[in-house]
Design a protein around this motif. Sequence first.
Motif, PDB file in Angstrom:
ATOM      1  N   ASN A   1     -30.840  -1.850 -12.292  1.00  0.00           N
ATOM      2  CA  ASN A   1     -31.254  -1.492 -10.931  1.00  0.00           C
ATOM      3  C   ASN A   1     -30.317  -2.113  -9.899  1.00  0.00           C
ATOM      4  O   ASN A   1     -29.920  -1.454  -8.937  1.00  0.00           O
ATOM      5  CB  ASN A   1     -32.696  -1.927 -10.671  1.00  0.00           C
ATOM      6  CG  ASN A   1     -33.693  -1.072 -11.417  1.00  0.00           C
ATOM      7  OD1 ASN A   1     -33.401   0.057 -11.780  1.00  0.00           O
ATOM      8  ND2 ASN A   1     -34.881  -1.607 -11.649  1.00  0.00           N
TER       9      ASN A   1
ATOM     10  N   THR B   1     -27.016  -0.210  -9.975  1.00  0.00           N
ATOM     11  CA  THR B   1     -27.146   1.083  -9.323  1.00  0.00           C
ATOM     12  C   THR B   1     -27.083   0.926  -7.806  1.00  0.00           C
ATOM     13  O   THR B   1     -26.403   1.698  -7.114  1.00  0.00           O
ATOM     14  CB  THR B   1     -28.462   1.764  -9.741  1.00  0.00           C
ATOM     15  OG1 THR B   1     -28.468   1.912 -11.148  1.00  0.00           O
ATOM     16  CG2 THR B   1     -28.624   3.114  -9.087  1.00  0.00           C
ATOM     17  N   GLU B   2     -27.776  -0.055  -7.268  1.00  0.00           N
ATOM     18  CA  GLU B   2     -27.741  -0.313  -5.827  1.00  0.00           C
ATOM     19  C   GLU B   2     -26.336  -0.666  -5.367  1.00  0.00           C
ATOM     20  O   GLU B   2     -25.874  -0.192  -4.324  1.00  0.00           O
ATOM     21  CB  GLU B   2     -28.713  -1.431  -5.463  1.00  0.00           C
ATOM     22  CG  GLU B   2     -30.171  -1.056  -5.609  1.00  0.00           C
ATOM     23  CD  GLU B   2     -31.107  -2.227  -5.370  1.00  0.00           C
ATOM     24  OE1 GLU B   2     -30.649  -3.281  -4.866  1.00  0.00           O
ATOM     25  OE2 GLU B   2     -32.300  -2.091  -5.695  1.00  0.00           O
ATOM     26  N   SER B   3     -25.643  -1.476  -6.142  1.00  0.00           N
ATOM     27  CA  SER B   3     -24.277  -1.868  -5.781  1.00  0.00           C
ATOM     28  C   SER B   3     -23.345  -0.659  -5.789  1.00  0.00           C
ATOM     29  O   SER B   3     -22.494  -0.514  -4.903  1.00  0.00           O
ATOM     30  CB  SER B   3     -23.747  -2.925  -6.750  1.00  0.00           C
ATOM     31  OG  SER B   3     -24.511  -4.089  -6.669  1.00  0.00           O
ATOM     32  N   ILE B   4     -23.491   0.210  -6.755  1.00  0.00           N
ATOM     33  CA  ILE B   4     -22.649   1.408  -6.833  1.00  0.00           C
ATOM     34  C   ILE B   4     -22.932   2.322  -5.642  1.00  0.00           C
ATOM     35  O   ILE B   4     -22.005   2.892  -5.048  1.00  0.00           O
ATOM     36  CB  ILE B   4     -22.863   2.143  -8.164  1.00  0.00           C
ATOM     37  CG1 ILE B   4     -22.267   1.312  -9.302  1.00  0.00           C
ATOM     38  CG2 ILE B   4     -22.249   3.533  -8.137  1.00  0.00           C
ATOM     39  CD1 ILE B   4     -22.590   1.823 -10.684  1.00  0.00           C
ATOM     40  N   ASN B   5     -24.198   2.457  -5.270  1.00  0.00           N
ATOM     41  CA  ASN B   5     -24.536   3.279  -4.104  1.00  0.00           C
ATOM     42  C   ASN B   5     -23.940   2.702  -2.827  1.00  0.00           C
ATOM     43  O   ASN B   5     -23.410   3.450  -1.992  1.00  0.00           O
ATOM     44  CB  ASN B   5     -26.053   3.419  -3.972  1.00  0.00           C
ATOM     45  CG  ASN B   5     -26.637   4.313  -5.044  1.00  0.00           C
ATOM     46  OD1 ASN B   5     -25.963   5.170  -5.589  1.00  0.00           O
ATOM     47  ND2 ASN B   5     -27.910   4.103  -5.347  1.00  0.00           N
ATOM     48  N   GLU B   6     -24.011   1.394  -2.652  1.00  0.00           N
ATOM     49  CA  GLU B   6     -23.414   0.757  -1.482  1.00  0.00           C
ATOM     50  C   GLU B   6     -21.902   0.932  -1.476  1.00  0.00           C
ATOM     51  O   GLU B   6     -21.304   1.182  -0.418  1.00  0.00           O
ATOM     52  CB  GLU B   6     -23.767  -0.732  -1.447  1.00  0.00           C
ATOM     53  CG  GLU B   6     -25.224  -1.011  -1.137  1.00  0.00           C
ATOM     54  CD  GLU B   6     -25.556  -2.489  -1.195  1.00  0.00           C
ATOM     55  OE1 GLU B   6     -24.626  -3.318  -1.145  1.00  0.00           O
ATOM     56  OE2 GLU B   6     -26.746  -2.821  -1.295  1.00  0.00           O
TER      57      GLU B   6
ATOM     58  N   SER C   1     -20.231   3.396  -2.817  1.00  0.00           N
ATOM     59  CA  SER C   1     -19.961   4.799  -2.497  1.00  0.00           C
ATOM     60  C   SER C   1     -20.044   5.039  -0.993  1.00  0.00           C
ATOM     61  O   SER C   1     -19.213   5.749  -0.420  1.00  0.00           O
ATOM     62  CB  SER C   1     -20.961   5.715  -3.208  1.00  0.00           C
ATOM     63  OG  SER C   1     -20.821   5.606  -4.598  1.00  0.00           O
ATOM     64  N   LYS C   2     -21.042   4.438  -0.348  1.00  0.00           N
ATOM     65  CA  LYS C   2     -21.175   4.580   1.105  1.00  0.00           C
ATOM     66  C   LYS C   2     -19.996   3.932   1.816  1.00  0.00           C
ATOM     67  O   LYS C   2     -19.479   4.473   2.802  1.00  0.00           O
ATOM     68  CB  LYS C   2     -22.486   3.948   1.573  1.00  0.00           C
ATOM     69  CG  LYS C   2     -23.716   4.731   1.158  1.00  0.00           C
ATOM     70  CD  LYS C   2     -24.973   4.006   1.575  1.00  0.00           C
ATOM     71  CE  LYS C   2     -26.210   4.698   1.017  1.00  0.00           C
ATOM     72  NZ  LYS C   2     -27.446   3.948   1.336  1.00  0.00           N
TER      73      LYS C   2
END
Length: 47
Positions: free
Chosen positions: A30, A33-38, A40-41
């Motif tokens: 989890n 996943t949050e780190s990858i989303n950040e 990407s942004k």
Amino acid sequence: MEEIYTHIANLGFPIVISIYLLVRIEGKLNMLTESINELSKAIAGIK
């Protein structure tokens, strides 16, 4: 009765360890996943 203890030792211990590791890995997945989303942004903001 001793046969039951042997079965618990042979099956119960690996099951408990597996559940423990799955719970630990779930938390780390989890966070990843949050780190990858950040990330990407942040990359989208640079472009």
